[in-house]
Design an enzyme around this catalytic site. Structure first.
Site, short mmCIF file in Angstrom:
data_model
loop_
_atom_site.label_atom_id
_atom_site.label_comp_id
_atom_site.label_asym_id
_atom_site.label_seq_id
_atom_site.Cartn_x
_atom_site.Cartn_y
_atom_site.Cartn_z
N LYS A 35 47.35 51.76 34.06
CA LYS A 35 47.43 51.61 32.60
C LYS A 35 46.07 51.41 31.96
CE LYS A 35 48.27 46.61 32.48
NZ LYS A 35 49.17 45.54 32.00
N THR A 42 42.72 43.91 37.93
CA THR A 42 42.13 42.65 37.48
C THR A 42 40.85 42.34 38.26
OG1 THR A 42 44.25 41.71 36.79
CG2 THR A 42 42.50 40.15 37.36
N CYS A 43 40.89 42.56 39.56
CA CYS A 43 39.78 42.17 40.43
C CYS A 43 38.45 42.77 39.98
CB CYS A 43 40.08 42.59 41.87
SG CYS A 43 38.76 42.17 43.03
N THR A 145 51.12 46.29 41.23
CA THR A 145 50.70 45.97 39.86
C THR A 145 50.03 44.61 39.72
OG1 THR A 145 53.03 45.38 39.52
CG2 THR A 145 52.29 47.50 38.66
N GLY A 274 46.72 29.10 37.46
CA GLY A 274 47.26 30.00 38.47
C GLY A 274 47.61 31.35 37.89
N ALA A 323 42.81 39.39 46.93
CA ALA A 323 42.53 40.82 46.93
C ALA A 323 42.53 41.39 48.35
CB ALA A 323 41.19 41.10 46.25
N HIS A 447 18.86 31.12 66.43
CA HIS A 447 18.28 29.91 65.84
C HIS A 447 17.01 30.29 65.07
CE1 HIS A 447 16.97 25.75 65.45
NE2 HIS A 447 15.77 26.15 65.84
#
Length: 468
Positions: A35, A42-43, A145, A274, A323, A447
């Protein structure tokens, strides 16, 4: 009639686009429906990628203003060009979203831009912003989605003074006082960004701790670190009202267990309590796809819904909203459709908080092991005793390794400290192969490196750490 696709993926976030690419690699004819005008969900557009760009930039800004001098680097006090910082963030978004466009072309994946709706098994309707809807015929459908921000009843998010994570990436002025509702990953990351850039940060959390679900020792020490960075925490508290005006925002806060309310004057409020599955307008109920009481699509262990030919992955199904979890599910689904095994090990999915220092974990927490009655041994090593961390003067934090008392198999690893998000994968690979604490302890580490702290914590499971 148009050709029938083997797979149509609705949503091109990490789960969706990865699923599409893997399916195309396996020879399937694939289409995707998105869309947004850009791919990545979103990511890539308003989440993981832009927030990490801003975390990186704000961390360097803070370092230049507070840490350079003690390293012998003399500079004038850095000045913030917020407009350019936001442009830097946009460059990160553009680079990644254009990368997906390239991969789709490379793998001959057909993109459709518009809102997808499942009409039933084998049919997906795509409604573009302009023009008529069209129906795509397909053998299989994947719902990918993702998720949307969770909202507090009675509190309107206007993305200006009361913002979600999306609006918190778009402030054109550094808020003088930012109230963050929620002390989870998103709230602490974005609070860190604006705190470094000059905001006063007040974090209100309903529970009596930060980072619910993560190791308690890690959460306690991390909270102390954030307090030293300027965070003010109001734990065991709930926000009961947010009133905006031209001059700012008034936030009403009460004890979670009841008591007198107080009002906090702020310039902006971030609602970060959330995320919830995004299934709005998909037509799933009409298509007969079963959902649970949390709005998630119900799937079996092969990602199949109760309707033949319809599958779901990522944030819209059970499990962590991450993700990389969605990506693994996308690959597994594509391989399953190709007749392969397709597998995701849900016991070895790392999670990271990209603040500074970082927080990372993989596997079980002590609380979970105790609740399940599993006997375990614990090893712990502080970065204060690590040579590289001391040289870098980044000594806050520790590594904790949890191993089965009888078999020594590593059950969980928890890190708070520099580059924790990179170090955790050493443990993830070990656990994927069923390795033991001794396997890790006897693996030679270069190291000086921060990863030696992981080795020493593994050695401490048998109480034989050298540098502690």
């Amino acid at each position: 009639m148009a050709d029938t696709f083997d797979l149509v993926v609705i949503g091109t976030g990490p789960g969706g686009y990865v699923c599409a690419i893997r399916a195309a690699q396996l020879g399937m004819k694939v289409a995707v429906v998105e869309k947004r005008t850009t791919h990545g969900g979103t990511c890539l557009n308003v989440g993981c990628i832009p927030s990490k760009a801003m975390l990186h930039a704000s961390e360097l800004f803070h370092e230049a203003g507070s840490a350079f001098a003690r390293m012998g680097i003399k500079t004038s006090k850095p000045k913030l060009d917020l407009k350019q910082l936001l442009a830097f963030k946009t460059e990160a978004i553009d680079g990644n979203t254009k990368g997906i466009e390239f991969l789709f072309k490379k793998n001959k994946i057909t993109p459709f831009h518009g809102t997808g709706r499942v009409l039933g098994a084998g049919k997906v309707e795509v409604t573009p912003e302009e023009g008529e809807p069209q129906v795509i015929e397909t053998k299989n459908i994947c719902i990918a989605t993702g998720s949307d921000v969770a909202r507090l009843p009675g509190i309107e998010i206007d993305e200006k003074k009361v913002v979600s994570s999306t609006g918190a990436l778009e402030f054109t002025k550094v808020p003088g006082h930012l109230v963050v509702i929620g002390a989870g990953v998103i709230g602490l990351e974005l609070g860190s960004v604006w705190g470094r850039l000059g905001s006063k940060i007040t974090c209100v959390e309903f529970l009596d701790r930060i980072l619910p679900g993560m190791d308690t020792d890690v959460a306690k020490q991390f909270q102390r670190m954030l307090k030293r960075q300027g965070f003010d925490f109001k734990l065991g508290s709930k926000v009961t009202g947010v009133a905006t005006s031209r001059s700012g925002v008034k936030v009403t806060v009460e004890p979670a267990k009841g008591g007198d309310a107080q009002t906090i004057d702020a310039d902006a409020v971030l609602v970060a309590i959330g995320r919830v599955p995004y299934t709005e307008g998909l037509g799933l109920a009409e298509a007969g796809v079963a959902m649970d009481d949390r709005g998630r699509v119900i799937i079996d262990d092969r990602f199949k819904t109760n309707v033949d030919g319809i599958y779901a992955i990522g944030d819209v199904v059970r499990g962590a909203m991450l993700a990389h979890k969605a990506e693994d599910e996308g690959i597994a689904l594509a391989e399953t459709l190709d007749g392969q095994a397709g597998h995701v090990n849900y016991g070895v999915i790392p999670s990271v908080v990209y603040t500074f220092p970082e927080v990372a974990q993989v596997g079980r927490t002590e609380e979970e092991l105790k609740a399940d009655g599993i006997e375990y041994a614990s090893g712990k090593f502080p970065f204060m005793a690590n040579g590289r961390a001391k040289a870098n003067q980044q000594t806050d934090g520790f590594v904790k390794v949890l191993a089965d008392k009888k078999t020594d198999a590593v059950l969980g690893v928890h890190i708070v400290g520099p580059q924790a998000g990179e170090l955790i994968h050493e443990a993830a690979v070990l656990m994927e192969f069923g390795g033991s604490a001794e396997d890790l302890a006897r693996t030679c580490h270069a190291h000086p490196t921060l990863s030696e702290a992981v080795k020493e914590a593994s050695m401490d499971v048998a109480k034989r750490a050298i540098h502690m």
